[in-house]
Scaffold this motif. Structure first.
Motif, PDB file in Angstrom:
ATOM      1  N   SER A 143       1.079  -1.192  -0.361  1.00 22.95           N
ATOM      2  CA  SER A 143       0.162  -0.344   0.261  1.00 22.95           C
ATOM      3  C   SER A 143       1.001   0.956  -0.306  1.00 22.95           C
ATOM      4  O   SER A 143       1.889   1.133  -0.022  1.00 22.95           O
ATOM      5  N   GLY A 144      -0.002   2.639   0.046  1.00 23.29           N
ATOM      6  CA  GLY A 144       0.890   3.576  -0.053  1.00 23.29           C
ATOM      7  C   GLY A 144       1.513   4.335   1.033  1.00 23.29           C
ATOM      8  O   GLY A 144       2.664   4.569   1.360  1.00 23.29           O
ATOM      9  N   ASP A 145       1.258   3.408   2.057  1.00 22.94           N
ATOM     10  CA  ASP A 145       2.092   3.580   3.410  1.00 22.94           C
ATOM     11  C   ASP A 145       2.912   2.743   3.676  1.00 22.94           C
ATOM     12  O   ASP A 145       3.784   2.851   5.065  1.00 22.94           O
ATOM     13  N   ASN A 146       3.577   1.648   2.979  1.00 23.40           N
ATOM     14  CA  ASN A 146       4.537   0.723   2.258  1.00 23.40           C
ATOM     15  C   ASN A 146       6.462   1.992   2.375  1.00 23.40           C
ATOM     16  O   ASN A 146       5.681   2.726   1.610  1.00 23.40           O
ATOM     17  N   THR A 147       7.465   1.499   2.590  1.00 22.96           N
ATOM     18  CA  THR A 147       9.052   2.481   2.821  1.00 22.96           C
ATOM     19  C   THR A 147       9.500   1.612   1.098  1.00 22.96           C
ATOM     20  O   THR A 147       8.980   0.236   1.276  1.00 22.96           O
ATOM     21  N   GLU A 156      10.969   3.455  -5.053  1.00 22.87           N
ATOM     22  CA  GLU A 156      10.881   4.582  -4.786  1.00 22.87           C
ATOM     23  C   GLU A 156       9.141   4.764  -5.584  1.00 22.87           C
ATOM     24  O   GLU A 156       8.193   5.236  -5.516  1.00 22.87           O
ATOM     25  N   ALA A 157       9.264   3.812  -6.895  1.00 19.12           N
ATOM     26  CA  ALA A 157       8.422   4.564  -8.482  1.00 19.12           C
ATOM     27  C   ALA A 157       7.179   3.481  -7.700  1.00 19.12           C
ATOM     28  O   ALA A 157       6.046   3.888  -7.923  1.00 19.12           O
ATOM     29  N   ILE A 158       7.801   2.415  -7.281  1.00 13.90           N
ATOM     30  CA  ILE A 158       5.879   1.383  -6.668  1.00 13.90           C
ATOM     31  C   ILE A 158       5.695   2.422  -6.117  1.00 13.90           C
ATOM     32  O   ILE A 158       4.201   2.167  -5.834  1.00 13.90           O
ATOM     33  N   VAL A 159       6.354   2.507  -4.578  1.00 12.59           N
ATOM     34  CA  VAL A 159       5.521   3.513  -3.403  1.00 12.59           C
ATOM     35  C   VAL A 159       5.132   4.219  -3.942  1.00 12.59           C
ATOM     36  O   VAL A 159       3.463   4.538  -3.617  1.00 12.59           O
ATOM     37  N   GLN A 164       0.367   5.820  -4.345  1.00  8.69           N
ATOM     38  CA  GLN A 164      -0.020   7.222  -3.108  1.00  8.69           C
ATOM     39  C   GLN A 164      -0.540   8.459  -4.616  1.00  8.69           C
ATOM     40  O   GLN A 164      -1.222   8.643  -4.558  1.00  8.69           O
ATOM     41  N   GLY A 165      -0.914   7.789  -5.654  1.00  7.84           N
ATOM     42  CA  GLY A 165      -1.873   8.582  -6.559  1.00  7.84           C
ATOM     43  C   GLY A 165      -2.686   8.036  -7.563  1.00  7.84           C
ATOM     44  O   GLY A 165      -2.623   6.501  -7.011  1.00  7.84           O
ATOM     45  N   GLY A 180      -7.171  -5.712  -9.345  1.00  2.00           N
ATOM     46  CA  GLY A 180      -7.271  -5.145  -8.520  1.00  2.00           C
ATOM     47  C   GLY A 180      -6.216  -4.015  -8.475  1.00  2.00           C
ATOM     48  O   GLY A 180      -5.561  -3.930  -9.728  1.00  2.00           O
ATOM     49  N   GLU A 181      -6.616  -2.338  -8.055  1.00  2.00           N
ATOM     50  CA  GLU A 181      -5.976  -1.938  -8.760  1.00  2.00           C
ATOM     51  C   GLU A 181      -4.670  -1.640  -8.231  1.00  2.00           C
ATOM     52  O   GLU A 181      -4.125  -0.853  -7.363  1.00  2.00           O
TER      53      GLU A 181
END
Length: 466
Positions: free
Chosen positions: A355-359, A381-384, A388-389, A399-400
């Motif tokens: 999820s967007g909460d992961n580092t 970083e690109a995956i995170v 978040q977008g 799933g998205e």
């Protein structure tokens, strides 16, 4: 004859009398001399299998386990008759699965999205209905919902492939002998818009229902069978095989195929069935290399089940093919390919854990743990950032999740590249073994397989439904 006139006539002929024109391509009866009648037909479809998929799965098995895939092994041993197939629909050189399957199922080319409903409303009798009328047992096995386009194309006439709840009802009326795969939600009152309890209706109609691997193993063939082993598509093979609980409860495509053959072959008049590796197509759309190659090998194990039965039986025609290519993957750096030997999860499974909460460090650790890939900091970083977008790019119910971003990153680590995310117009591999295979030409249009199967089994063609 003028050169232009010759070219135009040749083009129309090669496209099945107008794959994109006003005339229809349809199977006309032909005369062949056959040494033996095919009592049984097993039609195997690796949905969306580009040539690169077949190739790389064989390379993976050879390098990892020291043996060839069954499909390529039969090519190497010259046991199978081999040809190329044109996959066009009636309105496009690039087909979808509904039109492609209907070319086999109904013996004519139909528009994309249609199941055995021609461009002028024609209703060809689906081939499993023909075999059932001839006294044979019939059925379908798939790794996607049993109402999905490819199995449905052998069974029903339906204007739209999207009408899967209605197709589920039609299956009840048809009373085919064995139908196994995913798609339980389409039969369950909890998920159906009309709240109809189709599961109860199938039981009342005398069907045996199997909803897990053990229940499937216990089927005895004393009644028609409906096997539903997941709410939607079944798990990818790589995820199933590396999850003990999932493996214990969910049958593989080969296990379903073996049980279906066991049940259908009890009929002294023989049987006809379709076996589909449907999630090969889903993985190709998502550019999910681990899912793609291990599902292709899962399909190849089902090929082995069919060929072993046919070699013992001597009266079975086995057909192995695909409905169309998809995403046209290829291996471009062999020294990186070994990363896939030890991968234990699909991209889809990996991405659903995030999820967007992961580092970025957590993303990199997860992918290294389950796929052995060491991502660069900027790749993680690109995956995170993608989570978040607002623009997730999931495909086919995954799933998205950023399937295609991960695939583009993976290409630097596995050596596998992709030409796209959709179907292609490529001519595809087609192989046959058993009675009737001698009539396969080196090149064939997809709709001509319909009558080739009927002629091999000496079953009347019956042109159209009413």
């Amino acid at each position: 004859m003028k050169r232009r006139e010759f070219f135009n006539k040749g083009l129309l002929a090669s496209m099945g009398l107008g794959a994109m024109g006003t005339q229809l391509g349809y199977a006309k009866p032909s005369v062949h001399s056959k040494a033996k009648t095919a009592k049984n037909i097993i039609f195997l479809v690796s949905d969306g299998m580009s040539t690169g998929t077949l190739n790389m799965a064989d390379l993976l098995l050879r390098q990892k386990e020291g043996k060839r895939s069954r499909w390529m092994g039969y090519y190497q041993s010259s046991f199978a008759k081999r040809g190329l197939m044109d996959t066009a629909s009636s309105n496009s050189m690039v087909t979808d699965s509904a039109a492609a399957g209907s070319s086999w199922g109904g013996g004519m080319r139909v528009p994309n999205g249609s199941l055995n409903v021609g461009p002028n409303g024609e209703l060809p009798v689906p081939i499993l209905q023909k075999f059932k009328s001839a006294g044979k047992s019939v059925g379908c096995v798939t790794s996607v919902p049993i109402t999905h386009a490819t199995p449905a194309s052998f069974c029903v006439n339906e204007k739209s492939r999207s009408a899967m709840p209605e197709i589920a009802v039609k299956y009840l009326d048809l009373e085919f002998d064995v139908m196994m795969g995913g798609g339980k939600a389409l039969f369950d009152s909890e998920y159906r818009e009309d709240k109809r309890d189709l599961l109860s209706d199938f039981r009342k109609a005398g069907f045996s229902l199997a909803q897990n691997r053990e229940e499937m193993r216990n089927l005895n063939g004393q009644s028609p069978v409906l096997g539903l082993f997941s709410e939607g598509g079944m798990p990818y093979a790589i995820d199933r095989e590396n999850d003990p609980e999932l493996k214990n409860s969910t049958p593989s495509l080969a296990e379903m195929s073996a049980k279906a053959i066991e049940l259908l072959s009890q009929n002294p008049n023989g049987f006809a069935m379709q076996i589909e590796g449907g999630k090969v197509d889903w993985a190709a759309h998502a550019n999910d290399a681990p899912a793609l190659l291990y599902d292709q090998l899962d399909f190849d194990a089902a090929v082995g089940i069919a060929l072993d039965f046919a070699s013992r039986d001597g009266e079975t025609l086995v057909i192995m093919t695909t409905d169309h290519g998809n995403a046209n993957p290829g291996l471009f750096s062999s020294n990186k390919f070994s990363k896939l030997y030890t991968a234990t999860r699909s991209n889809e499974w990996i991405l659903k854990q995030l999820s967007g909460d992961n580092t970025p460090a957590q993303v990199a650790d997860l992918i290294e743990a389950y796929q052995g890939l060491q991502l660069k900091t900027e790749e993680a970083e690109a995956i995170v950032k993608k989570y978040q977008g607002p623009d997730g790019d999931g495909m086919y119910g995954s799933g998205e999740v950023p399937n295609h971003l991960l695939a583009s990153i993976q290409a630097n680590h596995t050596g596998i590249g992709w030409s796209g995310t959709g179907h292609s117009s490529d001519y595809v591999e087609l192989a046959m073994y058993g009675p009737g295979s001698e009539n396969l030409p080196a090149f064939i249009e997809n709709y001509k397989l319909h009558n080739l199967m009927l002629e091999a089994a000496q079953v009347p063609s019956l042109a159209y439904a009413i």
